[in-house]
Design a protein around this motif. Structure first.
Motif, PDB file in Angstrom:
ATOM      1  N   ALA A  27     -19.300  38.060  -4.986  1.00 49.04           N
ATOM      2  CA  ALA A  27     -18.482  37.036  -5.654  1.00 49.04           C
ATOM      3  C   ALA A  27     -17.889  35.893  -4.896  1.00 49.04           C
ATOM      4  O   ALA A  27     -17.847  34.606  -5.089  1.00 49.04           O
ATOM      5  N   ILE A  28     -18.037  36.344  -3.603  1.00 48.75           N
ATOM      6  CA  ILE A  28     -17.332  35.173  -2.555  1.00 48.75           C
ATOM      7  C   ILE A  28     -18.680  34.285  -2.284  1.00 48.75           C
ATOM      8  O   ILE A  28     -18.578  33.174  -2.537  1.00 48.75           O
ATOM      9  N   THR A  29     -19.853  34.765  -2.523  1.00 48.69           N
ATOM     10  CA  THR A  29     -21.148  33.917  -2.132  1.00 48.69           C
ATOM     11  C   THR A  29     -21.176  32.841  -3.686  1.00 48.69           C
ATOM     12  O   THR A  29     -21.404  31.672  -3.564  1.00 48.69           O
ATOM     13  N   LYS A  30     -20.929  33.466  -4.794  1.00 52.74           N
ATOM     14  CA  LYS A  30     -21.097  32.575  -5.971  1.00 52.74           C
ATOM     15  C   LYS A  30     -19.955  31.553  -6.077  1.00 52.74           C
ATOM     16  O   LYS A  30     -20.366  30.366  -6.235  1.00 52.74           O
ATOM     17  N   GLY A  31     -18.846  31.786  -5.564  1.00 53.25           N
ATOM     18  CA  GLY A  31     -17.898  31.047  -5.656  1.00 53.25           C
ATOM     19  C   GLY A  31     -18.017  29.917  -4.551  1.00 53.25           C
ATOM     20  O   GLY A  31     -17.716  28.598  -4.597  1.00 53.25           O
ATOM     21  N   SER A  32     -18.521  30.074  -3.204  1.00 54.86           N
ATOM     22  CA  SER A  32     -18.843  29.279  -2.204  1.00 54.86           C
ATOM     23  C   SER A  32     -20.123  28.340  -2.726  1.00 54.86           C
ATOM     24  O   SER A  32     -19.841  27.215  -2.291  1.00 54.86           O
ATOM     25  N   VAL A  33     -20.937  28.614  -3.271  1.00 56.60           N
ATOM     26  CA  VAL A  33     -22.043  28.009  -3.703  1.00 56.60           C
ATOM     27  C   VAL A  33     -21.710  26.900  -4.708  1.00 56.60           C
ATOM     28  O   VAL A  33     -21.924  25.729  -4.617  1.00 56.60           O
ATOM     29  N   ARG A  34     -20.759  27.243  -5.608  1.00 59.56           N
ATOM     30  CA  ARG A  34     -20.230  26.348  -6.829  1.00 59.56           C
ATOM     31  C   ARG A  34     -19.457  25.263  -5.911  1.00 59.56           C
ATOM     32  O   ARG A  34     -19.293  23.998  -6.292  1.00 59.56           O
ATOM     33  N   LEU A  52     -28.661  30.181   0.686  1.00 58.33           N
ATOM     34  CA  LEU A  52     -29.059  29.763  -0.908  1.00 58.33           C
ATOM     35  C   LEU A  52     -29.061  28.151  -0.949  1.00 58.33           C
ATOM     36  O   LEU A  52     -30.330  27.999  -1.508  1.00 58.33           O
ATOM     37  N   PHE A  53     -28.240  27.836  -0.761  1.00 56.10           N
ATOM     38  CA  PHE A  53     -28.172  26.417  -0.745  1.00 56.10           C
ATOM     39  C   PHE A  53     -29.158  25.516  -0.078  1.00 56.10           C
ATOM     40  O   PHE A  53     -29.896  24.809  -0.733  1.00 56.10           O
ATOM     41  N   GLN A  54     -29.216  25.862   1.181  1.00 57.40           N
ATOM     42  CA  GLN A  54     -30.232  25.215   2.297  1.00 57.40           C
ATOM     43  C   GLN A  54     -31.637  25.268   1.691  1.00 57.40           C
ATOM     44  O   GLN A  54     -32.616  24.726   1.948  1.00 57.40           O
TER      45      GLN A  54
END
Length: 368
Positions: free
Chosen positions: A13-20, A227-229
């Motif tokens: 959930a933290i990952t998802k929010g951070s990617v957004r 994930l973003f990079q």
């Protein structure tokens, strides 16, 4: 209730929010993707111009006792490479050398020497024509100065031997450097600003009020950057391959190995971001500390031009930098067809840097 709490689900959930939040940040997208792509486009279009490169070498059996050899060797328009026969042939196959010259006595009734040329399919034919023209000019100059009564001092063999070769384009050098540039800058700047702001805005304190543990908080935020990079790496390599014919010598297998190498580099580089976020007293000094870690590597790690271009005394420092070893491994995998295993020395140096950097990060990292 406590037993039903999932640390993994909370981390995701933290990952998802951070990617957004990353995708909502124009500066993050530009510096991670847009900035490197600008360089790739510029160098890619420049590379299509087929710039002249007159790097040459002499065959081992060449006659070095004559004046034509000395004249060619010290001609200002040539860069003569001296190396073993295996390295010379490898450079010739990749188009790094225009030709290998072999000067032999005789070979023609009207000439004292004959200059034989060996090139490869990777070399621009126009460069061979320019090379032949310069060599003929050197011979004519010697004829006029030293041999006015002789037919000619040397003859340039019209038959140019050609060996198979793979075209080494400018994009094959510049894209790995720009990918490394993107990974390093986004890892250090992104992580530094992220964790500094999480502390300043008391977000980390709010996380502490939940059952999620600290390691999962870090992993969640770090996973979003990874994930973003990796997505930007896919885009950069894809554009370079589709539009500028960046070499992926083993196709999809090479692509997968590049992504694995990028993942390793990302993990190592993010350690620098953790250090910067902890030592910075306020947000305005983060770019200063981050540039101390990134700028020397951008300039000295073979990002824009080969390390061999630097003075000899500076090259050992260049070869010690982690980005240098990423660039070398990336180019070897993409163009040479090397595997991750065969690049163990470069990956080993990266991992050693990772141990050092995370050792420092653990000492200085602050939660509040």
């Amino acid at each position: 209730m406590k037993g039903n709490y999932s640390q993994l689900r909370a981390m995701l959930a933290i990952t998802k929010g951070s990617v957004r939040s990353i995708f909502r940040s124009p500066s993050a997208v530009f510096f991670s993707l847009g900035f490197p792509l600008v360089f790739i486009l510029v160098f890619g279009f420049l590379g299509k111009g087929g710039g002249v490169s007159l790097d040459i070498a002499f065959a081992r059996q060449t006659d070095t006792t004559n004046e034509i050899y000395q004249k060619i060797k010290y001609q200002s328009g040539f860069r003569v490479k001296e190396a073993s026969g295996e390295i010379i042939r490898e450079d010739l196959e990749k188009g790094r050398l225009t030709a290998v010259l072999n000067i032999q006595k005789g070979g023609a009734a009207h000439a004292a020497y004959t200059v034989h040329l060996t090139t490869s399919e990777a070399v621009n034919p126009r460069n061979i024509q320019i090379l032949q023209s310069i060599l003929k000019g050197i011979v004519e100059e010697l004829d006029q100065q030293r041999f006015p009564d002789a037919p000619t001092v040397a003859q340039i063999d019209a038959h140019v031997q050609q060996i198979p070769g793979r075209v080494y384009r400018s994009i094959d050098f510049i894209l790995p450097g720009q990918l490394g540039f993107s990974l390093l800058s986004a890892s250090i700047f992104g992580v530094a600003f992220l964790f500094f702001n999480l502390r300043q805005q008391l977000v980390l304190k709010r996380f502490f009020a939940t059952p999620i543990t600290r390691p999962y908080i870090i992993m969640g935020e770090a996973l979003s950057r990874v994930l973003f990079q990796l997505l930007t790496a896919v885009i950069i390599v894809g554009i370079g391959t589709l539009f500028f014919h960046f070499t992926l010598v083993n196709g999809f297998i090479t692509f997968i190995e590049i992504m694995l190498l990028s993942f390793i580099a990302l993990i190592v580089f993010m350690g620098g971001g953790f250090i910067v976020s902890s030592v910075a007293k306020n947000e305005s000094v983060i770019p200063l500390f981050a540039n101390i870690l990134t700028l020397p590597q951008f300039l000295l790690a073979g990002t824009f031009f080969p390390i061999e271009s630097f003075p000899g005394w500076l090259q050992p420092l260049c070869r010690a930098l982690p980005l240098t070893h990423f660039n070398i491994a990336m180019r070897n995998i993409a163009f040479e067809g090397a595997s991750l295993v065969s690049c163990w020395q470069n990956i080993g140096v990266l991992l050693i840097w990772g141990v050092v950097v995370y050792g420092v990060a653990i000492k200085v990292f602050k939660w509040e």
